[in-house]
Design an enzyme around this catalytic site. Structure first.
Site, PDB file in Angstrom:
ATOM      1  N   ASP A 179     -12.750  -3.856  -1.249  1.00  0.00           N
ATOM      2  CA  ASP A 179     -12.190  -5.064  -1.862  1.00  0.00           C
ATOM      3  C   ASP A 179     -13.082  -5.567  -3.006  1.00  0.00           C
ATOM      4  O   ASP A 179     -12.598  -5.897  -4.085  1.00  0.00           O
ATOM      5  CB  ASP A 179     -12.018  -6.171  -0.809  1.00  0.00           C
ATOM      6  CG  ASP A 179     -10.879  -5.862   0.151  1.00  0.00           C
ATOM      7  OD1 ASP A 179      -9.942  -5.142  -0.250  1.00  0.00           O
ATOM      8  OD2 ASP A 179     -10.917  -6.339   1.298  1.00  0.00           O
ATOM      9  N   ASN A 233     -11.826  -2.115   5.095  1.00  0.00           N
ATOM     10  CA  ASN A 233     -10.434  -2.079   4.627  1.00  0.00           C
ATOM     11  C   ASN A 233      -9.966  -0.639   4.426  1.00  0.00           C
ATOM     12  O   ASN A 233      -8.822  -0.421   4.054  1.00  0.00           O
ATOM     13  CB  ASN A 233     -10.209  -2.941   3.374  1.00  0.00           C
ATOM     14  CG  ASN A 233     -10.509  -2.207   2.084  1.00  0.00           C
ATOM     15  OD1 ASN A 233     -11.347  -1.304   2.059  1.00  0.00           O
ATOM     16  ND2 ASN A 233      -9.825  -2.578   1.017  1.00  0.00           N
ATOM     17  N   GLU A 253     -22.833   0.266   3.451  1.00  0.00           N
ATOM     18  CA  GLU A 253     -23.613  -0.977   3.368  1.00  0.00           C
ATOM     19  C   GLU A 253     -22.695  -2.174   3.087  1.00  0.00           C
ATOM     20  O   GLU A 253     -22.815  -3.232   3.673  1.00  0.00           O
ATOM     21  CB  GLU A 253     -24.647  -0.827   2.250  1.00  0.00           C
ATOM     22  CG  GLU A 253     -25.684  -1.918   2.246  1.00  0.00           C
ATOM     23  CD  GLU A 253     -26.577  -1.842   1.011  1.00  0.00           C
ATOM     24  OE1 GLU A 253     -26.352  -0.979   0.133  1.00  0.00           O
ATOM     25  OE2 GLU A 253     -27.489  -2.678   0.930  1.00  0.00           O
ATOM     26  N   LYS A 261      -9.292  -5.949  10.174  1.00  0.00           N
ATOM     27  CA  LYS A 261     -10.425  -5.405   9.410  1.00  0.00           C
ATOM     28  C   LYS A 261     -11.723  -5.384  10.236  1.00  0.00           C
ATOM     29  O   LYS A 261     -12.548  -4.489  10.075  1.00  0.00           O
ATOM     30  CB  LYS A 261     -10.633  -6.200   8.121  1.00  0.00           C
ATOM     31  CG  LYS A 261      -9.528  -5.973   7.096  1.00  0.00           C
ATOM     32  CD  LYS A 261      -9.812  -6.682   5.789  1.00  0.00           C
ATOM     33  CE  LYS A 261      -8.669  -6.470   4.810  1.00  0.00           C
ATOM     34  NZ  LYS A 261      -8.918  -7.079   3.499  1.00  0.00           N
ATOM     35  N   TYR A 270      -2.987 -12.497  -4.128  1.00  0.00           N
ATOM     36  CA  TYR A 270      -2.062 -11.819  -5.036  1.00  0.00           C
ATOM     37  C   TYR A 270      -0.632 -12.291  -4.784  1.00  0.00           C
ATOM     38  O   TYR A 270      -0.239 -12.544  -3.649  1.00  0.00           O
ATOM     39  CB  TYR A 270      -2.156 -10.293  -4.822  1.00  0.00           C
ATOM     40  CG  TYR A 270      -0.878  -9.580  -5.162  1.00  0.00           C
ATOM     41  CD1 TYR A 270      -0.488  -9.456  -6.486  1.00  0.00           C
ATOM     42  CD2 TYR A 270      -0.043  -9.078  -4.169  1.00  0.00           C
ATOM     43  CE1 TYR A 270       0.711  -8.838  -6.812  1.00  0.00           C
ATOM     44  CE2 TYR A 270       1.153  -8.460  -4.481  1.00  0.00           C
ATOM     45  CZ  TYR A 270       1.527  -8.348  -5.806  1.00  0.00           C
ATOM     46  OH  TYR A 270       2.703  -7.749  -6.118  1.00  0.00           O
ATOM     47  N   SER A 314       0.805  -1.232   0.000  1.00  0.00           N
ATOM     48  CA  SER A 314       0.000   0.000   0.000  1.00  0.00           C
ATOM     49  C   SER A 314       0.836   1.279   0.000  1.00  0.00           C
ATOM     50  O   SER A 314       0.505   2.225  -0.733  1.00  0.00           O
ATOM     51  CB  SER A 314      -0.985  -0.001   1.171  1.00  0.00           C
ATOM     52  OG  SER A 314      -1.913  -1.031   0.990  1.00  0.00           O
ATOM     53  N   GLY A 326     -15.691 -16.587   3.514  1.00  0.00           N
ATOM     54  CA  GLY A 326     -15.041 -15.789   4.557  1.00  0.00           C
ATOM     55  C   GLY A 326     -15.089 -14.313   4.223  1.00  0.00           C
ATOM     56  O   GLY A 326     -15.937 -13.860   3.440  1.00  0.00           O
TER      57      GLY A 326
HETATM   58  P1  ATR Z   1     -10.528 -14.365   4.187  1.00  0.00           P
HETATM   59  O1  ATR Z   1     -10.681 -13.077   4.923  1.00  0.00           O
HETATM   60  O2  ATR Z   1      -9.257 -14.493   3.406  1.00  0.00           O
HETATM   61  O3  ATR Z   1     -11.737 -14.707   3.372  1.00  0.00           O
HETATM   62  P2  ATR Z   1     -11.404 -16.177   6.228  1.00  0.00           P
HETATM   63  O4  ATR Z   1     -12.496 -15.239   6.602  1.00  0.00           O
HETATM   64  O5  ATR Z   1     -10.639 -16.884   7.299  1.00  0.00           O
HETATM   65  O6  ATR Z   1     -10.319 -15.480   5.328  1.00  0.00           O
HETATM   66  O7  ATR Z   1     -12.049 -17.267   5.231  1.00  0.00           O
HETATM   67  C1  ATR Z   1     -11.289 -18.265   4.639  1.00  0.00           C
HETATM   68  C2  ATR Z   1     -12.154 -18.990   3.612  1.00  0.00           C
HETATM   69  O8  ATR Z   1     -11.325 -19.916   2.907  1.00  0.00           O
HETATM   70  C3  ATR Z   1     -13.284 -19.803   4.205  1.00  0.00           C
HETATM   71  O9  ATR Z   1     -14.364 -19.809   3.311  1.00  0.00           O
HETATM   72  C4  ATR Z   1     -12.647 -21.186   4.324  1.00  0.00           C
HETATM   73  O10 ATR Z   1     -13.575 -22.244   4.349  1.00  0.00           O
HETATM   74  P3  ATR Z   1     -14.273 -22.706   5.731  1.00  0.00           P
HETATM   75  O11 ATR Z   1     -15.263 -21.639   6.071  1.00  0.00           O
HETATM   76  O12 ATR Z   1     -14.926 -23.991   5.411  1.00  0.00           O
HETATM   77  O13 ATR Z   1     -13.151 -22.812   6.728  1.00  0.00           O
HETATM   78  C5  ATR Z   1     -11.872 -21.225   3.030  1.00  0.00           C
HETATM   79  N1  ATR Z   1     -10.745 -22.179   3.006  1.00  0.00           N
HETATM   80  C6  ATR Z   1      -9.546 -22.082   3.618  1.00  0.00           C
HETATM   81  N2  ATR Z   1      -8.751 -23.129   3.296  1.00  0.00           N
HETATM   82  C7  ATR Z   1      -9.471 -23.903   2.430  1.00  0.00           C
HETATM   83  C8  ATR Z   1      -9.205 -25.122   1.737  1.00  0.00           C
HETATM   84  N3  ATR Z   1      -8.029 -25.752   1.854  1.00  0.00           N
HETATM   85  N4  ATR Z   1     -10.172 -25.614   0.932  1.00  0.00           N
HETATM   86  C9  ATR Z   1     -11.364 -24.973   0.805  1.00  0.00           C
HETATM   87  N5  ATR Z   1     -11.669 -23.833   1.447  1.00  0.00           N
HETATM   88  C10 ATR Z   1     -10.747 -23.298   2.251  1.00  0.00           C
END
Ligand code: ATR
Length: 273
Positions: free
Chosen positions: A102, A87, A78, A66, A217, A17, A129
């Site tokens: 984002d 962010n 919203e 965040k 990225y 950034s 997530g």
């Molecule tokens: P971010 O802010 O990067 O979205 P997060 O809120 O922790 O991080 O969310 C991670 C996401 O990646 C979730 O949807 C997670 O799935 P779960 O909710 O089932 O945990 C998904 N994820 C992480 N590793 C994964 C993997 N190896 N295969 C499939 N989904 C994965």
């Protein structure tokens, strides 16, 4: 006096950034300084108070703050509210505004930089997530034909879908239900690539797929992008454009002018192999 901006996260050393906003400021001739602040979980709020008190005008927020930044703000957009995460923050008089750019950055990259419309398309998003939450409203605003959110933990994707009222068919399911389904655009919004893992998506979803997009990225050809390329997807992309575009949105929000992102994208692009 030079206006002060910063990005805060932990660790913060890797953040692009300061480089991005430095390039934007130079290109637009804005009198502003932008630095990186190593955040502390114990004193995050105090760090923000201090930055504001010393004349700070705005901040970018990165992991793991965040959600804390969202909670800190008095007024939330919203899309920040749906994401439950901010962010970007803007400090004006005594008000703290929260935004989440984002998702808009992602949409702008796909539609403008990659020239790929979302309107009328069948979209698959992997993950439910923070990254997926941020993308949801900006995706729906483009009026795709449908949006399917698939997640390992089903309760999370169904919860996310239940929070949004939409005219567009918006559904959730598990990876096991993807057999036999095809999509025009597939987005990997999971964090799997950060540990070089592959979400359990069948290669058949890529038949007729025009774009496979990795929101992460700088990881090169991730297992997700490799799977897509091997399945014959012509166009694969990582999140470098999303990174640049979300920064441009924040810059425009703070400064009232939107910088061009081309040079930043060129500088930060890591070959996909
Ligand atoms: P971010 O802010 O990067 O979205 P997060 O809120 O922790 O991080 O969310 C991670 C996401 O990646 C979730 O949807 C997670 O799935 P779960 O909710 O089932 O945990 C998904 N994820 C992480 N590793 C994964 C993997 N190896 N295969 C499939 N989904 C994965």
């Amino acid at each position: 006096m030079t206006d002060q901006y910063a990005v805060i996260g932990q660790p913060i050393g890797h953040s692009k950034s300061p480089l991005i906003h430095g390039m934007f400021a130079e290109a637009t001739g804005q009198d502003m300084a932008y630095r990186a602040i190593e955040g502390s979980r114990e004193s995050f709020r105090a760090q923000l108070d201090e930055f504001r008190a010393s004349g700070g005008r705005g901040m970018n927020i990165t992991a793991p703050f965040k959600l804390d930044a969202f909670a800190y703000a008095g007024r939330r957009s919203e899309r920040a509210t749906l994401a439950g995460a901010a962010n970007a923050l803007k400090f004006e008089n005594d008000v703290v505004y929260a935004e989440n750019f984002d998702g808009v950055g992602l949409v702008r990259d796909v539609t403008h930089n990659l020239g790929c419309a979302l309107k009328g398309k069948r979209i698959l998003m992997l993950g439910a997530g923070g990254a997926a939450r941020g993308a949801l409203l900006p995706f729906l605003a483009e009026k795709p034909a449908l949006l399917l959110i698939v997640n390992r933990t089903l309760s999370k994707s169904s919860q996310l879908v239940s929070e949004v009222r939409s005219d567009i068919p918006l559904t959730s399911s598990g990876y096991g239900d993807l057999a036999g389904q095809h999509f025009d655009l597939v987005f990997n919004a999971t964090s799997a690539s950060l540990s070089a893992e592959l979400p359990p998506v069948p290669a058949t979803v890529f038949a007729n797929c025009e774009l496979a997009y990795e929101l992460a990225y700088g990881k090169g050809l991730t297992p997700f992008l490799r799977l897509a390329r091997n399945a014959g997807v012509k166009r694969i992309a990582d999140g470098v454009g999303m990174l640049a575009e979300q920064a441009a949105e924040a810059f425009a929000w703070w400064r009232g002018m939107r910088p061009d992102t081309r040079l930043v994208i060129e500088k930060l692009t890591v070959p996909l192999g």
